[in-house]
Design a protein around this motif. Structure first.
Motif, PDB file in Angstrom:
ATOM      1  N   THR A  73       0.942  -1.175  -0.156  1.00 17.12           N
ATOM      2  CA  THR A  73       0.105   0.103  -0.106  1.00 17.12           C
ATOM      3  C   THR A  73       0.677   1.272  -0.003  1.00 17.12           C
ATOM      4  N   ASP A  74       1.991   1.251   0.465  1.00 17.65           N
ATOM      5  CA  ASP A  74       3.039   2.347   0.293  1.00 17.65           C
ATOM      6  C   ASP A  74       3.328   2.499  -0.981  1.00 17.65           C
ATOM      7  N   TRP A  75       3.308   3.936  -1.636  1.00 19.57           N
ATOM      8  CA  TRP A  75       3.382   4.442  -2.973  1.00 19.57           C
ATOM      9  C   TRP A  75       4.835   4.131  -3.326  1.00 19.57           C
ATOM     10  N   ILE A 123       5.217   0.497  -4.186  1.00 20.21           N
ATOM     11  CA  ILE A 123       4.548   0.317  -5.451  1.00 20.21           C
ATOM     12  C   ILE A 123       5.409   0.935  -6.741  1.00 20.21           C
ATOM     13  N   GLU A 124       5.917   2.270  -6.491  1.00 19.16           N
ATOM     14  CA  GLU A 124       6.712   2.673  -7.410  1.00 19.16           C
ATOM     15  C   GLU A 124       8.209   2.139  -7.782  1.00 19.16           C
ATOM     16  N   VAL A 165       4.501   0.576 -12.429  1.00 27.68           N
ATOM     17  CA  VAL A 165       2.964   0.339 -11.616  1.00 27.68           C
ATOM     18  C   VAL A 165       2.101  -0.144 -12.479  1.00 27.68           C
ATOM     19  N   LYS A 196      -7.112   6.944  -8.958  1.00 28.12           N
ATOM     20  CA  LYS A 196      -6.725   6.446  -7.756  1.00 28.12           C
ATOM     21  C   LYS A 196      -7.751   6.038  -6.817  1.00 28.12           C
ATOM     22  N   TYR A 218      -2.841  -3.389  -5.106  1.00 28.96           N
ATOM     23  CA  TYR A 218      -1.405  -3.671  -5.451  1.00 28.96           C
ATOM     24  C   TYR A 218      -0.921  -4.666  -4.963  1.00 28.96           C
TER      25      TYR A 218
END
Length: 243
Positions: free
Chosen positions: A132-134, A137-138, A160, A167, A173
């Motif tokens: 969940t941490d962006w 994810i990136e 991604v 969003k 993810y």
């Protein structure tokens, strides 16, 4: 159904040289991984397959089973396929050599996929967990996977996926965990088929299976492994052991 675990083990490593031979509480990382796989009780047999005399001797000297690779290999799947080509087995599980704290539950869940697959729709099974941490994810070092409604992988990428144009769509993810269980025939097909463009671009061997029409059933887990990729990871592992 005969199930074995195979641990591909290279001596060289770009990020942490000879990491599998590092001391972890009086035993090397690769020995602890081998013993952890054996202690799950899930496998008829466990092997380390390696290109290194040092690793081969380490395992056999400690009563384990090791196989020397005959050829040079670009991927762990290729190394495993060569080792099991003439073995009488049904399911082959790839256990990462740098994960000495193997959790039994996700491995058991992956094997349950094949036990429940009466129609033989599944060629491979693997593991994913939600992120969940962006920043995670990136991060291109975190391989993401998207699945269909039945849990079969649609695509893996360092990018991604899906792209978050909206969003608020409620997309989850998932990070791919490098635990694989193969039907033997799928593994041997991989070994014999040439790399295609998607795999070459992303440098992800699982894409070769998808490009040739193999079906990969993903299993969601909450158990995150402790991989040893850097000296800092080794120090964290020592703390887990209370060292």
């Amino acid at each position: 159904m005969k199930i074995i675990a195979v641990i591909p083990a290279r001596y060289a490593s770009t990020r942490f040289h000879a990491k599998l031979m590092q001391d972890l509480g009086g035993k090397t990382v690769i020995t602890r991984t081998y013993e952890a796989a054996l202690n799950t009780g899930l496998f008829h047999d466990v092997f380390v397959v390696t290109d290194s005399d040092i690793i081969y001797n380490e395992i056999t000297a400690n009563g384990g089973k090791a196989i020397m690779s005959i050829k040079e290999h670009e991927s762990g799947s290729d190394r495993i396929a060569e080792a099991v080509e003439h073995m009488d087995v049904d399911i082959v599980v790839n256990v990462q050599g740098d994960e000495p704290f193997i959790n039994k539950e996700p491995l058991a869940d992956v094997l349950e996929v094949f036990k429940a697959d009466m129609a033989h729709e599944v060629d491979l099974a693997s593991v994913m967990y939600e992120i969940t941490d962006w920043d995670e994810i990136e991060n291109p070092n975190n391989v993401k996977v998207i699945v269909d409604q039945k849990g079969f992988a649609l695509y893996f990428s360092r990018s991604v996926i899906p792209y978050p144009r909206d969003k608020e769509a409620g997309v989850r993810y998932f990070k791919h965990v490098g635990i694989y269980a193969f039907r033997k025939h799928a593994l041997l097909d991989f070994y014999k088929l040439p790399m295609q463009k998607l795999e070459a671009s992303e440098k992800l061997e699982q894409l070769r299976y998808l490009e040739y029409g193999k079906r990969i059933r993903m299993v969601e887990t909450n158990h995150v492994g402790v991989g040893i990729d850097t000296p800092e990871d080794l120090e964290k592992a020592k703390k887990l052991l209370g060292i």
